[in-house]
Motif scaffolding. Structure first.
Motif, PDB file in Angstrom:
ATOM      1  N   GLU A 217       4.051  68.562  18.375  1.00  0.00           N
ATOM      2  CA  GLU A 217       4.556  67.627  17.362  1.00  0.00           C
ATOM      3  C   GLU A 217       5.452  66.574  17.995  1.00  0.00           C
ATOM      4  N   ILE A 218       6.143  66.965  19.072  1.00  0.00           N
ATOM      5  CA  ILE A 218       6.962  66.036  19.846  1.00  0.00           C
ATOM      6  C   ILE A 218       6.779  66.351  21.322  1.00  0.00           C
ATOM      7  N   PRO A 219       6.963  65.342  22.211  1.00  0.00           N
ATOM      8  CA  PRO A 219       6.829  65.606  23.648  1.00  0.00           C
ATOM      9  C   PRO A 219       8.157  66.003  24.287  1.00  0.00           C
ATOM     10  N   LEU A 220       8.062  66.589  25.465  1.00  0.00           N
ATOM     11  CA  LEU A 220       9.226  66.664  26.330  1.00  0.00           C
ATOM     12  C   LEU A 220       9.507  65.256  26.857  1.00  0.00           C
ATOM     13  N   LYS A 221      10.769  64.923  26.985  1.00  0.00           N
ATOM     14  CA  LYS A 221      11.172  63.636  27.562  1.00  0.00           C
ATOM     15  C   LYS A 221      11.867  63.963  28.874  1.00  0.00           C
ATOM     16  N   SER A 222      11.146  63.809  29.968  1.00  0.00           N
ATOM     17  CA  SER A 222      11.551  64.390  31.247  1.00  0.00           C
ATOM     18  C   SER A 222      12.349  63.433  32.117  1.00  0.00           C
ATOM     19  N   HIS A 223      13.623  63.782  32.344  1.00  0.00           N
ATOM     20  CA  HIS A 223      14.476  63.090  33.305  1.00  0.00           C
ATOM     21  C   HIS A 223      14.090  63.557  34.698  1.00  0.00           C
ATOM     22  N   ALA A 224      13.473  62.668  35.490  1.00  0.00           N
ATOM     23  CA  ALA A 224      13.066  63.040  36.847  1.00  0.00           C
ATOM     24  C   ALA A 224      13.030  61.787  37.709  1.00  0.00           C
ATOM     25  N   HIS A 225      13.799  61.778  38.780  1.00  0.00           N
ATOM     26  CA  HIS A 225      13.853  60.636  39.700  1.00  0.00           C
ATOM     27  C   HIS A 225      12.970  60.853  40.923  1.00  0.00           C
ATOM     28  N   ARG A 226      13.150  62.001  41.586  1.00  0.00           N
ATOM     29  CA  ARG A 226      12.484  62.248  42.860  1.00  0.00           C
ATOM     30  C   ARG A 226      11.039  62.645  42.637  1.00  0.00           C
ATOM     31  N   SER A 227      10.176  62.332  43.590  1.00  0.00           N
ATOM     32  CA  SER A 227       8.746  62.566  43.399  1.00  0.00           C
ATOM     33  C   SER A 227       8.435  64.045  43.173  1.00  0.00           C
ATOM     34  N   ASP A 228       9.127  64.948  43.882  1.00  0.00           N
ATOM     35  CA  ASP A 228       8.841  66.368  43.688  1.00  0.00           C
ATOM     36  C   ASP A 228       9.274  66.831  42.302  1.00  0.00           C
ATOM     37  N   ASP A 229      10.374  66.275  41.785  1.00  0.00           N
ATOM     38  CA  ASP A 229      10.808  66.631  40.432  1.00  0.00           C
ATOM     39  C   ASP A 229       9.836  66.099  39.380  1.00  0.00           C
ATOM     40  N   ILE A 230       9.316  64.899  39.607  1.00  0.00           N
ATOM     41  CA  ILE A 230       8.311  64.341  38.698  1.00  0.00           C
ATOM     42  C   ILE A 230       7.099  65.260  38.631  1.00  0.00           C
ATOM     43  N   LEU A 231       6.634  65.710  39.785  1.00  0.00           N
ATOM     44  CA  LEU A 231       5.436  66.557  39.834  1.00  0.00           C
ATOM     45  C   LEU A 231       5.717  67.952  39.279  1.00  0.00           C
ATOM     46  N   THR A 232       6.938  68.454  39.451  1.00  0.00           N
ATOM     47  CA  THR A 232       7.296  69.741  38.839  1.00  0.00           C
ATOM     48  C   THR A 232       7.245  69.650  37.321  1.00  0.00           C
ATOM     49  N   SER A 233       7.756  68.547  36.782  1.00  0.00           N
ATOM     50  CA  SER A 233       7.738  68.392  35.327  1.00  0.00           C
ATOM     51  C   SER A 233       6.304  68.342  34.806  1.00  0.00           C
ATOM     52  N   LEU A 234       5.425  67.672  35.529  1.00  0.00           N
ATOM     53  CA  LEU A 234       4.015  67.625  35.120  1.00  0.00           C
ATOM     54  C   LEU A 234       3.346  68.991  35.255  1.00  0.00           C
ATOM     55  N   SER A 277      23.656  55.707  43.534  1.00  0.00           N
ATOM     56  CA  SER A 277      24.886  56.486  43.385  1.00  0.00           C
ATOM     57  C   SER A 277      24.728  57.952  43.763  1.00  0.00           C
ATOM     58  N   LYS A 278      23.495  58.386  44.000  1.00  0.00           N
ATOM     59  CA  LYS A 278      23.264  59.778  44.408  1.00  0.00           C
ATOM     60  C   LYS A 278      22.011  59.835  45.265  1.00  0.00           C
ATOM     61  N   ILE A 279      21.825  60.963  45.929  1.00  0.00           N
ATOM     62  CA  ILE A 279      20.780  61.070  46.945  1.00  0.00           C
ATOM     63  C   ILE A 279      19.395  60.842  46.362  1.00  0.00           C
ATOM     64  N   GLU A 280      19.148  61.326  45.137  1.00  0.00           N
ATOM     65  CA  GLU A 280      17.799  61.198  44.594  1.00  0.00           C
ATOM     66  C   GLU A 280      17.449  59.757  44.207  1.00  0.00           C
ATOM     67  N   LEU A 281      18.402  58.837  44.363  1.00  0.00           N
ATOM     68  CA  LEU A 281      18.142  57.422  44.101  1.00  0.00           C
ATOM     69  C   LEU A 281      17.975  56.613  45.385  1.00  0.00           C
ATOM     70  N   LYS A 282      17.828  57.258  46.515  1.00  0.00           N
ATOM     71  CA  LYS A 282      17.800  56.523  47.785  1.00  0.00           C
ATOM     72  C   LYS A 282      16.596  55.593  47.890  1.00  0.00           C
ATOM     73  N   ASN A 283      15.523  55.867  47.143  1.00  0.00           N
ATOM     74  CA  ASN A 283      14.340  55.009  47.168  1.00  0.00           C
ATOM     75  C   ASN A 283      14.263  54.091  45.952  1.00  0.00           C
ATOM     76  N   LEU A 284      15.404  53.858  45.302  1.00  0.00           N
ATOM     77  CA  LEU A 284      15.458  52.976  44.138  1.00  0.00           C
ATOM     78  C   LEU A 284      15.059  51.550  44.526  1.00  0.00           C
ATOM     79  N   THR A 285      14.120  50.966  43.768  1.00  0.00           N
ATOM     80  CA  THR A 285      13.662  49.610  44.050  1.00  0.00           C
ATOM     81  C   THR A 285      13.039  48.990  42.809  1.00  0.00           C
TER      82      THR A 285
END
Length: 384
Positions: A217-234, A277-285
């Motif tokens: 009925e509703i989705p998860l709204k996944s906070h994920a910055h790093r590629s491995d965290d994105i893939l874990t959420s999926l 501001s944190k390590i998981e944002l080092k590839n921010l662009t």
């Protein structure tokens, strides 16, 4: 009735209408085009020389949850004492009298998806609201459209400081799995009971909230910055067969092929106009939105307000366009794409007959920092 005339209309779903007109009646767009007649008695807005488009939509914000110029007293986005809080609702912590609402509105932002932060593994229920009103109940489009969950550094940092779980990515994933499994069992028990109160499971407010995720009925709204965290959420979404949106997706440009192959829901990118501001944002662009969009993935751009003040949503869009995102796709990222990703494309996000009369009129192209917001219209009412 409200009548906009001599407008350069960017509908977001078709060709630009030069020297066009828009008629709004009872809060909805009644007619749009070059030959629309102005009814007698209608309020008229002259748009000659301006740039007219749908009201801006931020698909991931915390507007009203962290209030302007306040500390703890106005901080209502994270109940950071329990990593599992699905029963919390954004609308119960959102203050529409916060000065940030006025600033958002005056910048042309007419709709926001706002909700809990990312301290908890499961943070609570996001809401979609208009930015104009005195009472949040009158501003709601959807009071509970998604369930916030978080991966990566934030839950680790918050609960490691309390010497509680999760303090690792493994624990974050395990806690989410455990509660989705409980919700699945809870829903199954209710189904087997078939309305018989004697057979129903004991009421559990948390499971009642998560049951809506299990039933899609509703989705998860996944906070994920790093590629491995994105893939874990999926991975977890696939495991439990639940819907999910990817929010932040800071390293999405590093895993484009995987996202194209395994995820078609659309991605909400940002906040990019911020420091690493944190390590998981080092590839921010700012390259990320364009790379994903040019690969054929539907993209929305967000501020994560107050990380980036809500009023700078269009600035973020302009910077994404400067970094390689096509202009039309960039504008869609805060209009029709954002609306469709959060499930409200039938009401807002484009200028079409029957949709809400949410419109912003710029004095020039919105990517030009010298352009000003001349008029803002929400539900057919001129609010600026």
């Amino acid at each position: 009735m409200l009548f906009l005339k001599n407008a350069e209309i960017h509908t977001m779903v078709g060709e630009t209408i030069e020297n066009g007109q828009i008629l709004i009646e009872n809060g909805k767009i009644k007619a749009i085009g070059k030959e629309v007649k102005c009814p007698e008695g209608a309020e008229v807005i002259e748009c000659e020389g301006g740039f007219v488009m749908p009201g801006l939509i931020d698909a991931h914000s915390h507007l009203g949850m962290w209030e302007n110029a306040m500390g703890f007293e106005g901080s209502d986005g994270n109940e950071a004492c329990d990593p599992v809080t699905p029963h919390l609702r954004a609308i119960d912590g959102m203050n529409p009298k916060d000065e940030f609402f006025r600033e958002a509105l005056e910048a042309g932002v007419t709709t926001v998806a706002s909700g809990p932060g990312s301290a908890n593994v499961i943070g609570g229920q996001y809401a979609i609201v208009k930015t104009h009103g005195d009472r949040i109940d009158d501003m709601i489009i959807n009071e509970s459209f998604a369930m916030k969950c978080a991966f990566g550094e934030n839950p680790k940092r918050v609960y490691n400081a309390q010497k509680k779980s999760p303090s690792t990515r493994m624990a974050t994933a395990a806690i989410l799995r455990e509660n989705l499994a409980k919700a699945k069992e809870y829903a199954a028990k209710k189904d087997r009971a078939n309305g018989d109160l004697e057979k129903m499971p004991a009421f559990d407010m948390k499971m009642e909230a998560l049951e809506r995720v299990i039933r899609k009925e509703i989705p998860l709204k996944s906070h994920a910055h790093r590629s491995d965290d994105i893939l874990t959420s999926l991975r977890i979404a696939k495991e439990f067969d639940v819907d999910i949106t990817l929010d932040h997706c800071t390293e999405g440009h590093l895993i484009v092929d995987y996202l194209k192959e395994g995820y078609q829901k659309g991605i909400i990118v940002g906040p990019t106009m911020s420091s690493r501001s944190k390590i998981e944002l080092k590839n921010l662009t700012f390259d990320t939105p364009g790379i994903l969009s040019n690969a054929g993935i539907k993209i929305a751009i967000m501020t994560d307000h107050p990380v980036i003040p809500q009023e700078y949503l269009m600035v973020c869009v302009a910077l994404a366009a400067r970094a390689g995102m096509k202009e039309e796709d960039a504008l869609k990222a805060v209009t029709i794409n954002a609306a469709e990703i959060i499930g409200i494309g039938d009401r807002v996000g484009s200028l079409e007959e029957g949709k809400d009369g949410d419109i912003v009129v710029y004095t020039g192209h919105p990517f030009d920092l010298r352009s000003q917001v001349k008029n803002v219209i929400i539900d057919g009412k001129v609010v600026k």
